[in-house]
Design a protein around this motif. Structure first.
Motif, PDB file in Angstrom:
ATOM      1  N   VAL A 151      50.506   9.386  66.126  1.00 19.49           N
ATOM      2  CA  VAL A 151      50.852   8.367  67.117  1.00 19.49           C
ATOM      3  C   VAL A 151      50.224   8.585  68.487  1.00 19.49           C
ATOM      4  CG1 VAL A 151      53.015   7.711  66.002  1.00 19.49           C
ATOM      5  CG2 VAL A 151      53.012   9.559  67.682  1.00 19.49           C
ATOM      6  N   THR A 152      49.671   9.776  68.752  1.00 13.50           N
ATOM      7  CA  THR A 152      49.135  10.026  70.089  1.00 13.50           C
ATOM      8  C   THR A 152      47.611  10.065  70.088  1.00 13.50           C
ATOM      9  OG1 THR A 152      49.091  12.446  69.935  1.00 13.50           O
ATOM     10  CG2 THR A 152      51.175  11.432  70.636  1.00 13.50           C
ATOM     11  N   ILE A 153      47.061   9.821  71.251  1.00 12.60           N
ATOM     12  CA  ILE A 153      45.608   9.902  71.430  1.00 12.60           C
ATOM     13  C   ILE A 153      45.164  11.356  71.345  1.00 12.60           C
ATOM     14  CG2 ILE A 153      43.673   9.373  72.970  1.00 12.60           C
ATOM     15  CD1 ILE A 153      45.176   6.888  71.962  1.00 12.60           C
ATOM     16  N   LEU A 154      45.965  12.259  71.906  1.00 14.90           N
ATOM     17  CA  LEU A 154      45.606  13.681  71.859  1.00 14.90           C
ATOM     18  C   LEU A 154      45.454  14.180  70.422  1.00 14.90           C
ATOM     19  CD1 LEU A 154      47.681  15.314  74.741  1.00 14.90           C
ATOM     20  CD2 LEU A 154      45.192  15.182  74.536  1.00 14.90           C
ATOM     21  N   GLU A 155      46.199  13.597  69.500  1.00 16.06           N
ATOM     22  CA  GLU A 155      46.089  14.020  68.101  1.00 16.06           C
ATOM     23  C   GLU A 155      44.771  13.585  67.464  1.00 16.06           C
ATOM     24  OE1 GLU A 155      50.503  14.178  66.272  1.00 16.06           O
ATOM     25  OE2 GLU A 155      49.979  12.249  67.214  1.00 16.06           O
ATOM     26  N   VAL A 156      44.139  12.548  67.993  1.00 16.70           N
ATOM     27  CA  VAL A 156      42.842  12.125  67.456  1.00 16.70           C
ATOM     28  C   VAL A 156      41.670  12.699  68.258  1.00 16.70           C
ATOM     29  CG1 VAL A 156      43.761  10.019  66.431  1.00 16.70           C
ATOM     30  CG2 VAL A 156      42.717   9.917  68.682  1.00 16.70           C
ATOM     31  N   MET A 157      41.958  13.287  69.414  1.00 14.03           N
ATOM     32  CA  MET A 157      40.889  13.855  70.244  1.00 14.03           C
ATOM     33  C   MET A 157      40.059  14.910  69.506  1.00 14.03           C
ATOM     34  SD  MET A 157      40.670  12.420  73.354  1.00 14.03           S
ATOM     35  CE  MET A 157      39.939  13.619  74.431  1.00 14.03           C
ATOM     36  N   PRO A 158      40.649  15.762  68.657  1.00 13.89           N
ATOM     37  CA  PRO A 158      39.793  16.705  67.915  1.00 13.89           C
ATOM     38  C   PRO A 158      38.775  15.999  67.013  1.00 13.89           C
ATOM     39  CG  PRO A 158      42.062  17.467  67.885  1.00 13.89           C
ATOM     40  CD  PRO A 158      42.072  16.077  68.475  1.00 13.89           C
ATOM     41  N   VAL A 159      39.160  14.866  66.453  1.00 16.92           N
ATOM     42  CA  VAL A 159      38.224  14.114  65.612  1.00 16.92           C
ATOM     43  C   VAL A 159      37.112  13.526  66.479  1.00 16.92           C
ATOM     44  CG1 VAL A 159      37.965  12.149  64.032  1.00 16.92           C
ATOM     45  CG2 VAL A 159      39.980  13.626  63.881  1.00 16.92           C
ATOM     46  N   LEU A 160      37.476  12.974  67.632  1.00 20.18           N
ATOM     47  CA  LEU A 160      36.471  12.449  68.553  1.00 20.18           C
ATOM     48  C   LEU A 160      35.529  13.567  69.004  1.00 20.18           C
ATOM     49  CD1 LEU A 160      38.717  10.124  70.781  1.00 20.18           C
ATOM     50  CD2 LEU A 160      37.268   9.460  68.848  1.00 20.18           C
ATOM     51  N   THR A 161      36.086  14.751  69.244  1.00 18.18           N
ATOM     52  CA  THR A 161      35.285  15.909  69.642  1.00 18.18           C
ATOM     53  C   THR A 161      34.329  16.302  68.526  1.00 18.18           C
ATOM     54  OG1 THR A 161      37.129  16.667  71.013  1.00 18.18           O
ATOM     55  CG2 THR A 161      35.404  18.280  70.522  1.00 18.18           C
ATOM     56  N   ALA A 162      34.821  16.311  67.299  1.00 16.68           N
ATOM     57  CA  ALA A 162      33.959  16.637  66.152  1.00 16.68           C
ATOM     58  C   ALA A 162      32.837  15.609  66.012  1.00 16.68           C
ATOM     59  CB  ALA A 162      34.792  16.707  64.872  1.00 16.68           C
ATOM     60  N   MET A 163      33.156  14.352  66.249  1.00 22.67           N
ATOM     61  CA  MET A 163      32.126  13.309  66.189  1.00 22.67           C
ATOM     62  C   MET A 163      31.055  13.551  67.258  1.00 22.67           C
ATOM     63  SD  MET A 163      34.684  10.104  65.578  1.00 22.67           S
ATOM     64  CE  MET A 163      33.769   8.835  64.719  1.00 22.67           C
ATOM     65  N   LEU A 164      31.476  13.972  68.435  1.00 24.02           N
ATOM     66  CA  LEU A 164      30.508  14.295  69.485  1.00 24.02           C
ATOM     67  C   LEU A 164      29.649  15.500  69.076  1.00 24.02           C
ATOM     68  CD1 LEU A 164      32.780  13.786  72.609  1.00 24.02           C
ATOM     69  CD2 LEU A 164      30.675  12.513  72.108  1.00 24.02           C
ATOM     70  N   ALA A 165      30.261  16.488  68.456  1.00 25.86           N
ATOM     71  CA  ALA A 165      29.501  17.659  67.999  1.00 25.86           C
ATOM     72  C   ALA A 165      28.477  17.254  66.939  1.00 25.86           C
ATOM     73  CB  ALA A 165      30.455  18.721  67.455  1.00 25.86           C
ATOM     74  N   VAL A 166      28.869  16.389  66.027  1.00 25.68           N
ATOM     75  CA  VAL A 166      27.930  15.880  65.019  1.00 25.68           C
ATOM     76  C   VAL A 166      26.801  15.115  65.711  1.00 25.68           C
ATOM     77  CG1 VAL A 166      27.668  14.222  63.114  1.00 25.68           C
ATOM     78  CG2 VAL A 166      29.578  15.842  63.118  1.00 25.68           C
ATOM     79  N   GLY A 167      27.149  14.323  66.721  1.00 23.72           N
ATOM     80  CA  GLY A 167      26.130  13.606  67.490  1.00 23.72           C
ATOM     81  C   GLY A 167      25.135  14.562  68.137  1.00 23.72           C
ATOM     82  N   ALA A 168      25.638  15.674  68.666  1.00 15.94           N
ATOM     83  CA  ALA A 168      24.754  16.666  69.288  1.00 15.94           C
ATOM     84  C   ALA A 168      23.796  17.257  68.257  1.00 15.94           C
ATOM     85  CB  ALA A 168      25.573  17.773  69.950  1.00 15.94           C
ATOM     86  N   VAL A 169      24.313  17.571  67.074  1.00 18.78           N
ATOM     87  CA  VAL A 169      23.476  18.141  66.017  1.00 18.78           C
ATOM     88  C   VAL A 169      22.427  17.122  65.558  1.00 18.78           C
ATOM     89  CG1 VAL A 169      23.476  19.001  63.635  1.00 18.78           C
ATOM     90  CG2 VAL A 169      25.194  19.812  65.266  1.00 18.78           C
ATOM     91  N   LEU A 170      22.849  15.882  65.347  1.00 16.52           N
ATOM     92  CA  LEU A 170      21.896  14.841  64.939  1.00 16.52           C
ATOM     93  C   LEU A 170      20.833  14.618  66.011  1.00 16.52           C
ATOM     94  CD1 LEU A 170      24.252  12.231  63.234  1.00 16.52           C
ATOM     95  CD2 LEU A 170      22.597  13.741  62.119  1.00 16.52           C
ATOM     96  N   ALA A 171      21.250  14.610  67.268  1.00 14.17           N
ATOM     97  CA  ALA A 171      20.296  14.445  68.369  1.00 14.17           C
ATOM     98  C   ALA A 171      19.300  15.600  68.388  1.00 14.17           C
ATOM     99  CB  ALA A 171      21.033  14.345  69.704  1.00 14.17           C
ATOM    100  N   LEU A 172      19.774  16.806  68.112  1.00 11.24           N
ATOM    101  CA  LEU A 172      18.891  17.970  68.065  1.00 11.24           C
ATOM    102  C   LEU A 172      17.880  17.835  66.926  1.00 11.24           C
ATOM    103  CD1 LEU A 172      18.073  20.778  69.078  1.00 11.24           C
ATOM    104  CD2 LEU A 172      19.831  21.727  67.552  1.00 11.24           C
ATOM    105  N   VAL A 173      18.353  17.450  65.759  1.00 11.17           N
ATOM    106  CA  VAL A 173      17.474  17.275  64.603  1.00 11.17           C
ATOM    107  C   VAL A 173      16.400  16.222  64.906  1.00 11.17           C
ATOM    108  CG1 VAL A 173      17.386  16.427  62.211  1.00 11.17           C
ATOM    109  CG2 VAL A 173      19.140  18.074  62.900  1.00 11.17           C
ATOM    110  N   LEU A 174      16.814  15.088  65.466  1.00 10.02           N
ATOM    111  CA  LEU A 174      15.851  14.028  65.789  1.00 10.02           C
ATOM    112  C   LEU A 174      14.844  14.473  66.850  1.00 10.02           C
ATOM    113  CD1 LEU A 174      18.201  10.911  65.735  1.00 10.02           C
ATOM    114  CD2 LEU A 174      16.427  11.506  64.063  1.00 10.02           C
ATOM    115  N   ALA A 175      15.314  15.198  67.855  1.00  8.25           N
ATOM    116  CA  ALA A 175      14.415  15.668  68.914  1.00  8.25           C
ATOM    117  C   ALA A 175      13.415  16.676  68.358  1.00  8.25           C
ATOM    118  CB  ALA A 175      15.218  16.282  70.061  1.00  8.25           C
TER     119      ALA A 175
END
Length: 186
Positions: A151-175
């Protein structure tokens, strides 16, 4: 890939920013003055880091998204893990700094990857991408809450954080792939 990357970082930022007051309330920070300061710090972070955008871009070039995704992920971890008003304010500043510079990067980059005659179209597509991502941002957290049964946003923040980490890895691979491709062409 450019606009998908911009859409992802924009959506993940605004999923947090649009619901900043809820995140702070869930952390027990209910003072509206503090929440207002946090909102202002998001803007100030973007402003201050953008003062050095040119230098950062000259050093990082195509690796800039790696830095931005990582910077934003760190701000989310700070917000999730470390309690208290000072850390929440710092996390807001850091998230805003990353988003502000990402806007500069993606708008600048969309103009250099196309022929001059296509720049207006490229900017139009990038702008449209940003606004579509802003529109969907609050629905991402709601969808995650529903899927996760929380029910809280804080409970989904780890998933959002993981998505950002995946974005960083994908950005690194593309670069790295682009750098390798440019070396082969040279």
């Amino acid at each position: 890939p450019l606009d998908l990357s911009f859409a992802a970082i924009t959506t993940l930022h605004y999923a947090f920013f649009y619901q900043l007051s809820l995140v702070f309330a869930e952390k027990g920070i209910e003072d509206l003055g503090i929440i207002g300061i946090a909102t202002a710090l998001v803007t100030v972070g973007g402003f201050l880091l953008n003062l050095g955008f040119g230098r950062m871009y000259m050093k990082l070039k195509r690796f800039m998204p790696v830095f931005l995704y990582g910077f934003m992920a760190i701000s989310y971890v700070m917000l999730i893990v470390i309690p208290g008003v000072p850390m929440a304010l710092i996390a807001s500043f850091v998230a805003g700094a990353a988003m502000g510079v990402s806007m500069s990067y993606y708008y600048m980059y969309c103009t250099v990857i196309v022929p001059p005659s296509r720049v207006p179209t490229s900017v139009s597509i990038t702008t449209t991408t940003m606004y579509v991502a802003c529109f969907f941002a609050p629905y991402i957290t709601t969808a995650l809450q529903s899927i996760m049964g929380v029910v809280t946003i804080l409970e989904v923040m780890p998933v959002l954080t993981a998505m950002l980490a995946v974005g960083a890895v994908l950005a690194l691979v593309l670069a790295l792939r682009e750098r390798k491709q440019n070396r082969v062409e040279a």
